[in-house]
Design an enzyme around this catalytic site. Structure first.
Site, mmCIF file in Angstrom:
data_model
loop_
_atom_site.group_PDB
_atom_site.id
_atom_site.type_symbol
_atom_site.label_atom_id
_atom_site.label_comp_id
_atom_site.label_asym_id
_atom_site.label_seq_id
_atom_site.Cartn_x
_atom_site.Cartn_y
_atom_site.Cartn_z
ATOM 1 N N GLU A 17 -6.172 -3.429 6.410
ATOM 2 C CA GLU A 17 -7.309 -2.708 5.811
ATOM 3 C C GLU A 17 -7.344 -1.272 6.341
ATOM 4 O O GLU A 17 -7.260 -1.048 7.549
ATOM 5 C CB GLU A 17 -8.619 -3.413 6.164
ATOM 6 C CG GLU A 17 -9.827 -2.683 5.578
ATOM 7 C CD GLU A 17 -11.150 -3.281 6.012
ATOM 8 O OE1 GLU A 17 -11.495 -4.374 5.533
ATOM 9 O OE2 GLU A 17 -11.833 -2.648 6.844
ATOM 10 N N TYR A 49 -14.812 0.690 0.768
ATOM 11 C CA TYR A 49 -15.627 1.423 -0.207
ATOM 12 C C TYR A 49 -16.957 1.740 0.460
ATOM 13 O O TYR A 49 -17.553 0.867 1.095
ATOM 14 C CB TYR A 49 -15.841 0.460 -1.372
ATOM 15 C CG TYR A 49 -16.572 0.935 -2.584
ATOM 16 C CD1 TYR A 49 -15.868 1.370 -3.699
ATOM 17 C CD2 TYR A 49 -17.960 0.882 -2.651
ATOM 18 C CE1 TYR A 49 -16.539 1.750 -4.849
ATOM 19 C CE2 TYR A 49 -18.632 1.268 -3.795
ATOM 20 C CZ TYR A 49 -17.917 1.703 -4.886
ATOM 21 O OH TYR A 49 -18.585 2.072 -6.024
ATOM 22 N N HIS A 77 -11.823 -2.316 -2.477
ATOM 23 C CA HIS A 77 -13.145 -2.896 -2.232
ATOM 24 C C HIS A 77 -14.136 -2.224 -3.183
ATOM 25 O O HIS A 77 -13.995 -1.044 -3.512
ATOM 26 C CB HIS A 77 -13.615 -2.627 -0.801
ATOM 27 C CG HIS A 77 -12.780 -3.278 0.255
ATOM 28 N ND1 HIS A 77 -13.295 -3.666 1.469
ATOM 29 C CD2 HIS A 77 -11.461 -3.614 0.298
ATOM 30 C CE1 HIS A 77 -12.340 -4.202 2.214
ATOM 31 N NE2 HIS A 77 -11.213 -4.171 1.522
ATOM 32 N N LYS A 164 -19.776 -17.913 -5.017
ATOM 33 C CA LYS A 164 -18.860 -16.795 -5.253
ATOM 34 C C LYS A 164 -17.514 -17.314 -5.779
ATOM 35 O O LYS A 164 -16.917 -16.718 -6.663
ATOM 36 C CB LYS A 164 -18.666 -15.978 -3.967
ATOM 37 C CG LYS A 164 -19.959 -15.283 -3.524
ATOM 38 C CD LYS A 164 -19.714 -14.074 -2.625
ATOM 39 C CE LYS A 164 -19.627 -14.384 -1.181
ATOM 40 N NZ LYS A 164 -19.730 -13.168 -0.323
ATOM 41 N N GLN A 211 -17.208 0.530 20.529
ATOM 42 C CA GLN A 211 -16.875 -0.207 19.304
ATOM 43 C C GLN A 211 -17.542 -1.588 19.299
ATOM 44 O O GLN A 211 -18.138 -1.993 18.297
ATOM 45 C CB GLN A 211 -15.350 -0.344 19.248
ATOM 46 C CG GLN A 211 -14.819 -1.069 18.020
ATOM 47 C CD GLN A 211 -13.357 -1.483 18.226
ATOM 48 O OE1 GLN A 211 -12.742 -1.188 19.249
ATOM 49 N NE2 GLN A 211 -12.823 -2.181 17.255
HETATM 50 P P1 FAD Z 1 -23.431 -11.618 -0.812
HETATM 51 O O1 FAD Z 1 -22.359 -12.625 -0.978
HETATM 52 O O2 FAD Z 1 -24.200 -11.243 -2.028
HETATM 53 O O3 FAD Z 1 -24.431 -12.173 0.301
HETATM 54 C C1 FAD Z 1 -25.448 -11.366 0.869
HETATM 55 C C2 FAD Z 1 -26.546 -12.264 1.432
HETATM 56 O O4 FAD Z 1 -27.288 -12.877 0.356
HETATM 57 C C3 FAD Z 1 -26.020 -13.436 2.268
HETATM 58 O O5 FAD Z 1 -26.932 -13.666 3.308
HETATM 59 C C4 FAD Z 1 -26.017 -14.612 1.291
HETATM 60 O O6 FAD Z 1 -26.099 -15.852 1.949
HETATM 61 C C5 FAD Z 1 -27.246 -14.301 0.439
HETATM 62 N N1 FAD Z 1 -27.137 -14.789 -0.952
HETATM 63 C C6 FAD Z 1 -26.143 -14.587 -1.808
HETATM 64 N N2 FAD Z 1 -26.413 -15.146 -3.020
HETATM 65 C C7 FAD Z 1 -27.645 -15.683 -2.918
HETATM 66 C C8 FAD Z 1 -28.512 -16.369 -3.832
HETATM 67 N N3 FAD Z 1 -28.147 -16.606 -5.087
HETATM 68 N N4 FAD Z 1 -29.716 -16.774 -3.378
HETATM 69 C C9 FAD Z 1 -30.094 -16.514 -2.092
HETATM 70 N N5 FAD Z 1 -29.325 -15.876 -1.196
HETATM 71 C C10 FAD Z 1 -28.115 -15.462 -1.602
HETATM 72 N N6 FAD Z 1 -19.263 -3.238 2.919
HETATM 73 C C11 FAD Z 1 -19.091 -2.038 2.321
HETATM 74 O O7 FAD Z 1 -20.064 -1.300 2.104
HETATM 75 N N7 FAD Z 1 -17.838 -1.601 1.939
HETATM 76 C C12 FAD Z 1 -16.727 -2.358 2.145
HETATM 77 O O8 FAD Z 1 -15.623 -1.936 1.792
HETATM 78 C C13 FAD Z 1 -16.879 -3.639 2.773
HETATM 79 N N8 FAD Z 1 -15.817 -4.451 2.968
HETATM 80 C C14 FAD Z 1 -16.003 -5.699 3.529
HETATM 81 C C15 FAD Z 1 -14.888 -6.538 3.704
HETATM 82 C C16 FAD Z 1 -15.042 -7.803 4.269
HETATM 83 C C17 FAD Z 1 -13.832 -8.697 4.433
HETATM 84 C C18 FAD Z 1 -16.335 -8.234 4.704
HETATM 85 C C19 FAD Z 1 -16.495 -9.584 5.351
HETATM 86 C C20 FAD Z 1 -17.439 -7.412 4.527
HETATM 87 C C21 FAD Z 1 -17.292 -6.140 3.943
HETATM 88 N N9 FAD Z 1 -18.381 -5.284 3.742
HETATM 89 C C22 FAD Z 1 -18.199 -4.055 3.147
HETATM 90 C C23 FAD Z 1 -19.736 -5.668 4.226
HETATM 91 C C24 FAD Z 1 -20.586 -6.349 3.141
HETATM 92 O O9 FAD Z 1 -20.845 -5.441 2.090
HETATM 93 C C25 FAD Z 1 -21.914 -6.780 3.798
HETATM 94 O O10 FAD Z 1 -21.657 -7.799 4.736
HETATM 95 C C26 FAD Z 1 -23.044 -7.145 2.865
HETATM 96 O O11 FAD Z 1 -24.261 -7.184 3.629
HETATM 97 C C27 FAD Z 1 -22.915 -8.493 2.155
HETATM 98 O O12 FAD Z 1 -21.968 -8.441 1.180
HETATM 99 P P2 FAD Z 1 -21.477 -9.795 0.433
HETATM 100 O O13 FAD Z 1 -20.568 -9.371 -0.626
HETATM 101 O O14 FAD Z 1 -21.007 -10.781 1.412
HETATM 102 O O15 FAD Z 1 -22.904 -10.263 -0.187
#
Ligand code: FAD
Length: 288
Positions: A17, A49, A77, A164, A211
């Site tokens: 990454e 992103y 991303h 998902k 960090q």
């Molecule tokens: P979601 O899957 O939508 O989950 C968010 C929260 O909502 C979780 O607590 C989940 O349990 C809850 N939830 C989901 N669906 C529901 C539902 N239907 N009802 C109730 N609760 C629900 N961030 C960036 O800004 N840019 C990046 O490039 C980036 N890259 C990442 C790469 C990886 C591998 C990881 C692990 C994270 C990355 N992130 C990045 C961080 C990420 O955007 C955050 O962790 C964010 O807060 C959650 O994103 P998600 O896609 O997991 O959200």
């Protein structure tokens, strides 16, 4: 190539990454990093992103150049919170036009004043469904071995993970973790919930005290005693601290590979030398 197909080939798959430099800074740093990692022949490179959208085009630009100039598959991303449907469609059109076929679909972090954000999207599963419906993309998603910070229970988060996958995520990359046992437990729970897509551990080497403090503020991850002791022992010696952090990551990766994981995703933080050491010393690649 679709990343889901890469995981059907020889494993473990190595992916790296990188992140775009802050707005106003040249892209040179990220391409210098890529130049110095090129001979490691990663199966794909993922490009982060920025949620605020400031680096949107930079992510797409870098992901395009990774494919075209480095001959390596790329994973762009993309986050949806605060973006309108129209904005998301424009980014997807752009990616499609540039032949970037793999997207890591994320919600993104909630801004401090969540009431002001656009509500076209609430969760990553909505973005995943939208991208998957286009058929031209292979979609991945984020997984959290210790649960997402907003999830009250890990079981709720696992229900979301299943959502998902059902929406179209074909592979998952995890948030960093420092204790492999947590990943193994998580895998058991995920498989029990019928999540059978590849789940790839995301590993980040700890190179300094600042960090780890930042990581602990951003995400709730456990720090094993062994790592804590390392911080105590080397907190006043940055060189030894970085070396110990690399050694810790080598041990983590080697064990995961021995246990048969389908891939290793390294958060490079654009740090070349340490990443090379981890890859060579954990047996992911051989030194030429
Ligand atoms: P979601 O899957 O939508 O989950 C968010 C929260 O909502 C979780 O607590 C989940 O349990 C809850 N939830 C989901 N669906 C529901 C539902 N239907 N009802 C109730 N609760 C629900 N961030 C960036 O800004 N840019 C990046 O490039 C980036 N890259 C990442 C790469 C990886 C591998 C990881 C692990 C994270 C990355 N992130 C990045 C961080 C990420 O955007 C955050 O962790 C964010 O807060 C959650 O994103 P998600 O896609 O997991 O959200």
């Amino acid at each position: 190539m679709r990343i889901a197909d890469i995981y059907k080939q020889d494993t473990p798959v190595l992916s790296l990454e990188v992140f775009p430099p802050k707005p106003g800074h040249s892209l040179k740093t990220v391409f210098r990093t890529l130049d110095n990692l090129r001979d490691l022949n990663p199966s794909f490179v993922s490009v982060t992103y920025a949620s605020q959208g400031e680096t949107t085009n930079r992510t797409v630009d870098i992901a395009t150049r990774v494919r075209e100039e480095y001959g390596c598959e790329s994973l762009a991303h993309m986050t949806c919170i605060g973006h309108t449907k129209e904005e998301v469609t424009n980014v997807l059109d752009d990616l499609e036009a540039r032949n970037v076929k793999n997207v890591l679909a994320l919600r993104g972090d909630m801004p401090p004043d969540a009431s002001t954000v656009s509500r076209d999207y609430h969760y990553a599963s909505e973005l995943i469904a939208e991208i998957a419906s286009r058929k031209s993309f292979c979609v991945g998603a984020a997984a959290y071995p210790e649960g997402h910070t907003e999830a009250k229970r890990i079981s709720h988060d696992l229900d979301n993970l299943k959502r998902k996958v059902d929406a179209g995520a074909e592979f998952l990359i995890t948030q960093l973790f420092f204790d492999n046992r947590i990943f193994y437990d998580f895998m058991e729970r995920a498989r029990y919930r019928n999540i059978h897509v590849p789940v790839i551990p995301g590993i980040m080497p700890i190179l300094n005290y600042k960090q780890i403090k930042r990581i602990l503020m951003m995400c709730e991850v456990s720090v094993p005693a062994k790592l804590m002791n390392m911080f105590d022992k080397f907190s006043h010696d940055p060189g030894d601290m970085a070396k110990a952090g690399v050694d810790y990551a080598i041990e983590q990766v080697s064990e995961l590979v021995e246990e048969g994981v389908e891939g290793i995703h390294l958060y490079t933080m654009n740090r070349v030398q340490q990443v090379r050491e981890i890859i060579f010393n954990s047996g992911l690649r051989e030194k030429m």
